[in-house]
Write an enzyme that holds these catalytic residues in place. Structure first.
Site, PDB file in Angstrom:
ATOM      1  N   THR A   1      19.605 -25.200 -15.614  1.00  0.00           N
ATOM      2  CA  THR A   1      20.281 -26.185 -14.756  1.00  0.00           C
ATOM      3  C   THR A   1      21.795 -26.109 -14.938  1.00  0.00           C
ATOM      4  O   THR A   1      22.554 -26.091 -13.964  1.00  0.00           O
ATOM      5  CB  THR A   1      19.761 -27.604 -15.063  1.00  0.00           C
ATOM      6  OG1 THR A   1      18.350 -27.604 -14.875  1.00  0.00           O
ATOM      7  CG2 THR A   1      20.401 -28.643 -14.176  1.00  0.00           C
TER       8      THR A   1
ATOM      9  N   ASN B   1       9.664 -20.248  -8.820  1.00  0.00           N
ATOM     10  CA  ASN B   1       8.913 -20.871  -9.920  1.00  0.00           C
ATOM     11  C   ASN B   1       7.527 -21.370  -9.519  1.00  0.00           C
ATOM     12  O   ASN B   1       6.675 -21.590 -10.361  1.00  0.00           O
ATOM     13  CB  ASN B   1       9.721 -22.025 -10.532  1.00  0.00           C
ATOM     14  CG  ASN B   1      10.355 -22.917  -9.496  1.00  0.00           C
ATOM     15  OD1 ASN B   1      11.095 -22.452  -8.641  1.00  0.00           O
ATOM     16  ND2 ASN B   1      10.073 -24.198  -9.565  1.00  0.00           N
TER      17      ASN B   1
ATOM     18  N   SER C   1      17.276 -19.150 -18.674  1.00  0.00           N
ATOM     19  CA  SER C   1      16.924 -20.297 -19.507  1.00  0.00           C
ATOM     20  C   SER C   1      15.964 -19.860 -20.617  1.00  0.00           C
ATOM     21  O   SER C   1      14.901 -19.294 -20.337  1.00  0.00           O
ATOM     22  CB  SER C   1      16.256 -21.358 -18.626  1.00  0.00           C
ATOM     23  OG  SER C   1      15.777 -22.411 -19.423  1.00  0.00           O
TER      24      SER C   1
ATOM     25  N   HIS D   1      13.915 -21.444 -22.673  1.00  0.00           N
ATOM     26  CA  HIS D   1      12.581 -22.005 -22.908  1.00  0.00           C
ATOM     27  C   HIS D   1      11.519 -21.438 -21.970  1.00  0.00           C
ATOM     28  O   HIS D   1      10.338 -21.739 -22.112  1.00  0.00           O
ATOM     29  CB  HIS D   1      12.605 -23.539 -22.881  1.00  0.00           C
ATOM     30  CG  HIS D   1      12.748 -24.178 -21.535  1.00  0.00           C
ATOM     31  ND1 HIS D   1      11.671 -24.733 -20.886  1.00  0.00           N
ATOM     32  CD2 HIS D   1      13.808 -24.384 -20.741  1.00  0.00           C
ATOM     33  CE1 HIS D   1      12.090 -25.252 -19.734  1.00  0.00           C
ATOM     34  NE2 HIS D   1      13.383 -25.058 -19.626  1.00  0.00           N
TER      35      HIS D   1
ATOM     36  N   THR E   1      30.607 -27.496 -29.026  1.00  0.00           N
ATOM     37  CA  THR E   1      30.177 -26.701 -30.187  1.00  0.00           C
ATOM     38  C   THR E   1      28.871 -25.991 -29.865  1.00  0.00           C
ATOM     39  O   THR E   1      27.928 -26.604 -29.376  1.00  0.00           O
ATOM     40  CB  THR E   1      30.010 -27.613 -31.418  1.00  0.00           C
ATOM     41  OG1 THR E   1      31.252 -28.281 -31.630  1.00  0.00           O
ATOM     42  CG2 THR E   1      29.638 -26.814 -32.658  1.00  0.00           C
TER      43      THR E   1
ATOM     44  N   CYS F   1       8.869 -30.364 -11.915  1.00  0.00           N
ATOM     45  CA  CYS F   1       9.658 -31.469 -11.373  1.00  0.00           C
ATOM     46  C   CYS F   1       8.907 -32.254 -10.297  1.00  0.00           C
ATOM     47  O   CYS F   1       9.348 -33.291  -9.859  1.00  0.00           O
ATOM     48  CB  CYS F   1      11.000 -30.990 -10.838  1.00  0.00           C
ATOM     49  SG  CYS F   1      10.940 -29.393 -10.098  1.00  0.00           S
TER      50      CYS F   1
END
Ligand code: PLP
Length: 388
Positions: free
Chosen positions: A73, A153, A203, A205, A241, A333
């Site tokens: 995202t 997806n 991404s 994951h 960071t 989603c």
């Protein structure tokens, strides 16, 4: 068999044990801030740079072209807004109707702000109508940005990214091409060096790394407006960071996925074939996603979208959940809403058809027993729900 069977790999994947092992030192003793100049900081910085090199190596690009982010995202937001803010409202912004909300909603926001946006249609398999894009180029209007996903997806369909890139660059070298490759990285061999994609989102994951880590590939020399202002990390493009342990873990996860990739993909393809063969025997079954008996079809293996006549996907999902089987209705989603998937609607399904569709997604680790457990339970659940 009384077990948990996770079949929602497109929503997220379990963290690989080897990835956890690789991350642990940076969560325990190696916790230094990579911006600190003392040894502990420099060690963390070195770990990040090694991870960057490893990822660049697997993506066939340069290390300095990888920007670490918090996931797909953020990468999509950074790419699209970063270009729109620089290029402004004089020119077109083009995407497709089946993008993930991480892209679609950014384009909607641009539209609300007065940018001119075009949403390309797709055919019944989910392929973008290239002719529509060519028509836009024929209109001789300036195109600032095109964002087309690599693989969808919900359907797994792969877009002709190379061809789109060629068309765009032949039309105007200045047109920026962004590709949301969240569902493809780790499952396809991508060679970014020399290709026409300027920006590409990934991404962690989705391929065995933890949630909350990802990257954006940005072609060397391309200007981009940063969205996170602060300490100037990631070459002033993404302040904050760095998530050292997850960055290290993501590099390891990609390395593992790319090792022996073709074999793993072949195995996943066979598993998909078995599942489809079994499911076909259930009356009123229709496949929304393609399947190929050839290796090279433009589809990510392991994403199977199927619908059953007169069945509510939500009820089926909950019924399977009771049996420890996790699948989704549309994408993650959409899984807790009654809204028909925009992707299934775009390929021509009615609301009713879309709301009776489930997505089963898996990798090559699924065993024959698990396949059997899955299909038997789907069959039993569909028959039970129909009787109700
Ligand atoms: N793009 C696509 C195609 C996706 O499938 C997803 C997640 O499902 C995303 C973007 C968002 O990625 P993340 O969950 O890392 O924010």
């Amino acid at each position: 068999m009384d077990k948990e069977l996770y079949c929602d790999y497109s929503a997220t994947t379990p963290v690989l044990p080897e990835v956890l092992v690789e991350m642990m030192p940076y969560l325990m003793n190696g916790y230094g801030n990579p911006s600190s100049v003392y040894t502990k900081g420099r060690e963390a910085k070195e770990a990040i740079e090694n991870a960057r090199k490893s990822i660049a190596n697997n993506m066939s690009c340069k290390p300095e072209e990888i920007i670490f982010t918090s996931g797909g995202t953020e990468s999509d937001n950074l790419a699209i807004k970063g270009i729109a803010q620089l290029k402004g409202k004089n020119g077109l912004y083009i995407t497709s109707k089946i993008e993930h909300p991480a892209v679609l909603n950014v384009f909607k926001e641009l539209e609300e702000q007065g940018y001119e946006v075009i949403y390309l249609d797709v055919d019944s398999t989910g392929l973008v109508f290239i002719e529509q894009l060519i028509d836009v180029t024929r209109s001789q209007k300036k195109i600032n940005l095109v964002s087309i996903m690599y693989a969808n997806n919900e359907l797994g369909i792969i877009q002709p990214i190379e061809e789109i890139g060629h068309i765009l660059k032949a039309y105007d070298e200045e047109t920026i091409f962004h590709c949301d490759a969240v569902q493809a990285v780790g499952k396809k061999m991508l060679h970014l060096n020399g290709c026409d994609v300027d920006l590409l989102s990934a991404s962690g994951h989705k391929f065995g790394a933890p949630k909350g880590i990802g990257f954006l590939y940005k072609k060397k020399g391309l200007e981009l407006n940063c969205q996170n202002i602060g300490g100037g990390q990631e070459n002033n493009l993404r302040s904050g960071t760095e998530n050292v342990a997850s960055i290290v873990g993501m590099a390891k996860a990609l390395e593992i996925h790319m090792d022996n990739l073709i074999n793993k993909q072949n195995q996943t393809h066979s598993i998909e074939g078995f599942i489809r063969t079994y499911l076909k025997n259930i009356n009123g079954t229709h496949f929304n996603s393609l399947f190929s008996d050839k290796q090279n079809i433009a589809k990510i293996h392991g994403i199977l979208n199927v619908r059953f006549d007169n069945i509510s996907a939500q009820s089926l999902l909950l019924y399977l959940d009771n049996k420890g089987i996790y699948v989704s209705a549309g994408s993650a989603c959409h899984s807790d809403s009654d809204t028909p998937s925009h992707v299934l609607k775009a390929i021509g399904l009615t609301d009713e058809e879309a709301l009776s569709s489930i997505r089963i997604s898996f990798d090559n680790s699924m065993t024959a027993n698990e396949v059997y457990y899955l299909v038997e339970n789907i069959k039993e659940s569909v028959e039970y729900l129909r009787k109700m």
